[in-house]
Structures are given as structure tokens and as C-alpha cells.
Design a protein around this motif. Structure first.
Motif, PDB file in Angstrom:
ATOM      1  N   PHE A 212       0.863  -1.183   0.000  1.00  9.52           N
ATOM      2  CA  PHE A 212       0.000   0.000   0.000  1.00  9.52           C
ATOM      3  C   PHE A 212       0.897   1.229   0.000  1.00  9.52           C
ATOM      4  O   PHE A 212       1.897   1.289   0.728  1.00  9.52           O
ATOM      5  CB  PHE A 212      -0.882   0.044   1.261  1.00  9.52           C
ATOM      6  N   LEU A 261      -2.637   0.217  -4.532  1.00  8.09           N
ATOM      7  CA  LEU A 261      -2.652  -1.133  -3.969  1.00  8.09           C
ATOM      8  C   LEU A 261      -2.011  -2.060  -4.990  1.00  8.09           C
ATOM      9  O   LEU A 261      -2.476  -2.154  -6.132  1.00  8.09           O
ATOM     10  CB  LEU A 261      -4.084  -1.584  -3.674  1.00  8.09           C
ATOM     11  N   SER A 333      -2.593  -1.989   4.798  1.00  2.00           N
ATOM     12  CA  SER A 333      -3.085  -0.615   4.835  1.00  2.00           C
ATOM     13  C   SER A 333      -2.756   0.056   6.173  1.00  2.00           C
ATOM     14  O   SER A 333      -2.355   1.225   6.222  1.00  2.00           O
ATOM     15  CB  SER A 333      -4.594  -0.608   4.592  1.00  2.00           C
TER      16      SER A 333
END
Length: 383
Positions: A212, A261, A333
Motif C-alpha cells: 500500500f 494497492l 493498509s
């Protein structure tokens, strides 16, 4: 000479259509040449929908070496090679274009005609290939016969063009589908969709290093700068990340606002896990280097985690999305979210540090949102 079109039509509709447009163009040039049409060149061109490519061309030349498909970049309509050319005329009017090259050409004749004449061309003929959808294609042939094309030659070319048009359209549609799938989903995921993995719930469990990354201070940037400037910065950042991830065998699955991503797939073996984690770390390192060289005006953070995830289609009955789900994705994340707080450009989770086996600095042990147990966060040394 009076031509028998049937053998050529049978070849086009049976053999050539299954082999691709380059094989069709090569074979057409050779077949007609062998039967007495003094061809110098055969070219098939068509427009396409692609973020980088405006048109595709397939070319055969008598006496030349193998020539493969080539592309024209976006902005074709403004280039001197296209403006005023026979291709522009055919594309706009959807009418045939013919020009004798046996007589002197004038300044009003396009440079491509002058070039073909200098190379020994005697006659130019281009015919539109009409598609059901879109602008269609163009079939262009150049003769080197001292007398140019005979009228029977033109009749044959027109007949063959009607058979080539639907084949070119089918291949063009496949190229369009491939371009859309790969541009919006990435090469690996896009190919899965093209292979038929399109049903909601068609999901598999796999393992990967998950990366991420997002821009720091994005909200402030949008508040203080124009939308156009912010968009330009975001696109430059996305290019940096794309180059770094692609060069390390990863795949960007999604652009999420100002974030990225990406996945680095693993086969689940020890060696596969090590490779995926090291590729992700290498991509993060490369992104910082590329950003510096490109003078990217904003900082960004990158978080990396490794684990199992669900990979496939989710959504409503008539609107699905190819995505990844699972705790591992959430952890990646959360790891990235600590980059700003800990003032580190790259953070990796404890599992990634253990699997990759590279030198790291322990920068903190934090409770990640949604997790009960704290996790050690590391920064790769040298980044």
C-alpha cells in the motif's frame, strides 16, 4: 488478367483468420505476388482504443525481412505523417483512394507518396474496411508494376477487402478487450477476466506480498493548489509507483484516490514467500529513487505486509469488481498509515521482515487498527 478470387477468399476465411492479422497480411502479399500481381507493399491499419496507442498497423513488403505489428502513439491526428495522407482521406471519407506514382508528384501530394515513388512504387490504392462499430480499418496496397494496377486487380482487392473487414474487426475487438482489461486491472488480473473469471463470487485464496502506498499531505495539497495541479502531481506519483512495481514483477491492482494497492504474488513455498517480499521491498526502494530523479514534489509512504488473501470478483448482480479481501490486506493498509506518524518512507510488518531476511531497523511496536495484539514495525535499512 482476370482473377479467380475464390481460392484467396477461402484462404482468408479459413486459414488466415485463425492466425492473426500479421499472418494474413504476409500471406496476402505473398499469394498475390506469386500469382502475378507485382506488389511492393501491403499494409492493414486500424484505429484502436488504448491509453497509449492510437492505431495498429500490419505491414508486408516484397523483398524485406520479417515485419511485425507496429503502433502509432496517441496524438496521431496532429502528426505530419498523418495529416493530408491517404490514410487520413480514407479514414475521414470512408472512400477508396488511388494515386498513380508513374507520373511526377507535386507539393500537394503527401510525403508518403513521394517516398513510395522514390522506392519504385508505381500505383497506390487504399480501400476502407467497414466495421459494424467504430471507424473501421484501411487496406493499402502499392504496385511496382510498370503499368500499375490493372482494373481487374482493383476488383480483386475490393472483393478481398470485404472478407478481410470482419476478420480485422474481430481482432480489433479482441485487442480492445485486452487493452481495457490490462489498463484497468493490470496484465495478470486482466488476463484472468479475459479467460472468463467474471462471475460474482468467483474467488480464490492465494498468498502475496501486499503493498500500500499513498501521498502524504494530499488533503492539504488539494486545499492549497488547483485541482489541475493536484491531478498532475497524482499522475506523476502513479507513474513513479507503476515503474517501480512493474520493474519488480508486481502488479498494481487499484488506484485508490491518491493511493496504490499492488500485489507481488507468491506460490506459497518458502522460496516464493521470500521472492515476493523482497520484490515488494525492492519496489518500495526503487520508487523512492525514481521519485527523486523525477523531482516528485510530494512525499509518500509505503507499507508492506505478507499473508493470505481472497482474490476475485465481488459486487452486485450486474456490477462486479475484481479485488482482494482479507485481514492481510487490512494489515498492509494499517502498516502504511504509520509511515507519517513514525516519519518513515517505508514500513514493513514483522512477517515481511522475518520472511525477506533483509537488514531492517525496528522502529516501533504498535497496535494496528482492528487488531488486538501489537505488531512490530520495521524499516528496511538503506531506504
Amino acid at each position: 488478367m482476370a482473377w479467380n478470387a475464390e481460392p484467396h477468399l477461402n484462404w482468408i476465411l479459413t486459414h488466415a483468420r485463425m492466425k492473426g492479422l500479421q499472418v494474413l497480411v504476409d500471406g496476402l502479399g505473398l499469394r498475390l505476388r506469386d500469382e502475378g500481381m507485382a506488389l511492393m507493399r501491403v499494409r492493414l491499419g486500424m484505429r484502436t482504443t488504448h491509453p497509449l496507442t492510437a492505431a495498429l498497423s500490419f505491414l508486408w513488403e516484397h523483398g524485406g525481412g520479417p515485419i511485425v505489428q507496429f503502433t502509432a502513439p496517441q496524438g496521431l491526428e496532429t502528426r505530419s505523417s498523418y495529416v493530408g495522407s491517404p490514410m487520413e482521406y480514407i479514414g475521414q471519407t470512408r472512400k477508396p483512394f488511388r494515386c498513380s506514382l508513374r507520373e511526377p508528384l507535386g507539393p500537394e501530394d503527401h510525403v508518403v507518396l513521394h517516398e513510395l515513388q522514390r522506392r519504385g512504387g508505381t500505383d497506390y490504392y487504399g480501400v476502407p474496411l467497414d466495421f459494424v462499430e467504430g471507424a473501421g480499418g484501411i487496406l493499402m496496397l502499392v504496385s511496382e508494376d510498370p503499368e500499375g494496377f490493372a482494373e481487374d486487380d482493383i476488383v480483386l482487392i475490393d472483393t478481398l477487402a470485404t472478407a478481410i473487414a470482419p476478420i480485422a474487426e474481430a481482432h480489433g475487438n479482441f485487442h480492445l478487450a485486452t487493452a481495457i482489461a490490462q489498463s484497468y486491472l493490470g496484465p495478470r488480473t486482466g488476463q484472468r477476466v479475459l479467460d472468463g473469471q467474471i462471475t460474482r463470487g468467483d474467488i480464490e485464496q492465494t498468498e502475496a506480498a501486499i503493498l500500500f502506498s499513498d501521498i502524504r499531505g494530499w488533503t492539504a495539497l488539494n486545499t492549497t493548489q488547483s485541482a489541475e495541479h493536484a491531478l498532475d502531481v497524482a499522475n506523476r506519483y502513479f507513474e513513479v509507483m507503476s515503474d517501480a512495481i512493474d520493474n519488480n514483477e508486481g502488479e498494481i491492482l487499484k488506484f485508490l484516490g491518491d493511493g496504490v494497492l499492488a500485489l507481488f504474488p507468491s506460490d506459497g513455498t518458502d522460496a516464493g514467500q521470500v521472492k515476493a517480499c523482497r520484490q515488494a521491498i525492492s519496489a518500495a526502494h526503487a520508487a523512492l529513487g525514481i521519485a527523486k530523479l523525477a523531482d516528485l514534489p510530494v512525499p509518500f509512504g509505503t507499507g508492506i505486509h505478507y499473508g493470505a488473501l481472497l482474490y476475485g470478483n465481488v459486487g452486485a448482480r450486474e456490477r462486479v469488481d475484481f479485488t482482494v479481501l482479507g485481514q492481510s490486506v487490512n494489515i498492509a493498509s494499517r502498516v502504511e498509515a504509520f509511515c507519517g506518524r513514525l516519519d518513515e518512507p517505508v514500513l514493513i510488518s514483522a512477517p515481511v521482515a522475518r520472511i525477506a531476511g533483509v537488514a531492517t531497523r525496528h522502529v516501533g511496536t504498535e497496535v494496528l487498527k482492528g487488531m488486538d495484539a501489537p505488531m512490530a514495525l520495521h524499516a528496511p535499512i538503506g531506504i
